[in-house]
Write a protein that holds these residues in place. Structure first.
Motif, PDB file in Angstrom:
ATOM      1  N   ILE A  12      -4.058  -4.337  -3.991  1.00 37.55           N
ATOM      2  CA  ILE A  12      -5.484  -4.114  -2.524  1.00 37.55           C
ATOM      3  C   ILE A  12      -7.213  -4.053  -2.753  1.00 37.55           C
ATOM      4  O   ILE A  12      -7.123  -4.377  -1.479  1.00 37.55           O
ATOM      5  N   THR A  40       1.870   2.954  -3.242  1.00 39.07           N
ATOM      6  CA  THR A  40       1.094   3.654  -4.319  1.00 39.07           C
ATOM      7  C   THR A  40       1.214   5.130  -4.143  1.00 39.07           C
ATOM      8  O   THR A  40       1.000   5.385  -4.796  1.00 39.07           O
ATOM      9  N   LYS A  84       0.456  -0.983   0.715  1.00 41.73           N
ATOM     10  CA  LYS A  84      -0.080  -0.077   0.120  1.00 41.73           C
ATOM     11  C   LYS A  84       0.432   0.950   0.246  1.00 41.73           C
ATOM     12  O   LYS A  84       0.393   2.664  -0.361  1.00 41.73           O
TER      13      LYS A  84
END
Length: 257
Positions: A247, A68, A65
Motif C-alpha cells: 500500500i 487491511t 487494500k
C-alpha cells in the motif's frame, strides 16, 4: 451490478469485469460473480460463457487494500474458502467458460482464469501468482491448480520468485490454450465460443462433469489446507508488513514472524 456487466447474444453470455484501474477482485465483485453464474445457469438460451476484463487488465489480482480491514486468521481462512468454493463452482459449471485474458492475470486474477475451462491470452499478457512478494500466499486454490497446468517445478519457480510469465510462455507451459495479438483475443474467444454453441448442451455438461473426475481427493485436501494456511500467513506479522508495504509502495522488511 457495480463491478460486472452481463450481456447475452447468439447463445453466448459475456461477463465483463469493470472495476478500474486494475479490475481487482473484491469480495463484493466475487459475490456479484456468484449471482451472475446463477442467472447464466438458469438461462436455457446460453450455451457458452466468455469472461474478460474492461480496460488494461483481465484482473491484476485481489483487492489488497480490502485485506487491511481483516484482522483474524479465521476471517482470512473464511475469505479463502469463499473464493475457493466460487472458483470450484466455475470449474464444474455445466456450460463451458472461456477466459479471454489481456494485460495481466495476476494473483486472484490468475486463480479466476484457472477456474475457467479454456484460456485464451494475448501474447504479451502477464500471468503469475506474486503473493509471496507480499509475504502472503495464494488463497483461491492457486497453489493447487497452477501445478496441474504447468507442473510442480514450474509452479514452484513462479510462486517462489513472484515473476509472471508471458502469454506465449503460458501456451508453451500448458497454462493457456492459444495466444494472439492483444486486439484479437476477444474476437478469437467468440470465434471459439460460436463453434462450441453448435454442440449439444447435454453432451457439453456431461463432458465437463467427466473432465472434473481428473481431480483427486488430494486436490480437495490441498485446497482445504491452503485456506487454513492462507489465514495463518495473512494474520502473521510478515503478512501484515507485506500488505502495508504494498500500500505504501515500498519494499517489505520481513522478519520471519
Amino acid at each position: 451490478m457495480e463491478y460486472l456487466k452481463l450481456s447475452n447474444q447468439d447463445n453466448i453470455a459475456t461477463i465483463t469485469i469493470e472495476r478500474p484501474p486494475a479490475n481487482a477482485l473484491s469480495k463484493g465483485l466475487l459475490k456479484e460473480l456468484s449471482f451472475v453464474l446463477d442467472e447464466i445457469e438458469a438461462n436455457r438460451e446460453v450455451r457458452v460463457v466468455v469472461i474478460h476484463g474492461e480496460g488494461r487488465f483481465f484482473s491484476a489480482g485481489a483487492d489488497i487494500k480490502e485485506f487491511t480491514a481483516v484482522d483474524s486468521s479465521e476471517e482470512f481462512s473464511d475469505l479463502g474458502k469463499f473464493g475457493q468454493d466460487l472458483f470450484d463452482r466455475m470449474e464444474k459449471f455445466p456450460k463451458p467458460i472461456i477466459a479471454a485474458i489481456h494485460g495481466a492475470a495476476l494473483g486472484g486474477g490468475l486463480e479466476l482464469a484457472m477456474a475457467c475451462h479454456i484460456r485464451l491470452v494475448s501474447e504479451t499478457a502477464k500471468l503469475g501468482l506474486p503473493e509471496l512478494q507480499l509475504g502472503i500466499i495464494p488463497g483461491f486454490a492457486g497453489t493447487q491448480r497452477l501445478p496441474k497446468y504447468v507442473g510442480v517445478s514450474m509452479a514452484a519457480e513462479m510462486m517462489f520468485t513472484s515473476e509472471p510469465i508471458t502469454g506465449l510462455e503460458a501456451v508453451q507451459y500448458g497454462l493457456a490454450n492459444h495466444a494472439y495479438p492483444e486486439t484479437e483475443v476477444l474476437e478469437n474467444a467468440y470465434k471459439l465460443a460460436r463453434k462450441i454453441t453448435k454442440k449439444s448442451p447435454g453432451a457439453l455438461g456431461a463432458a465437463i462433469e467427466l473432465l472434473n473426475y481428473a481431480k483427486t481427493e488430494e486436490f480437495y485436501e490441498g485446497t482445504k489446507r491452503e485456506a487454513e494456511l492462507f489465514g495463518e500467513v495473512f494474520a502473521s506479522k510478515d503478512g501484515k508488513e507485506g500488505i502495508q508495504a504494498f500500500i505504501e509502495k515500498r519494499q517489505p522488511q520481513f522478519t520471519g514472524e
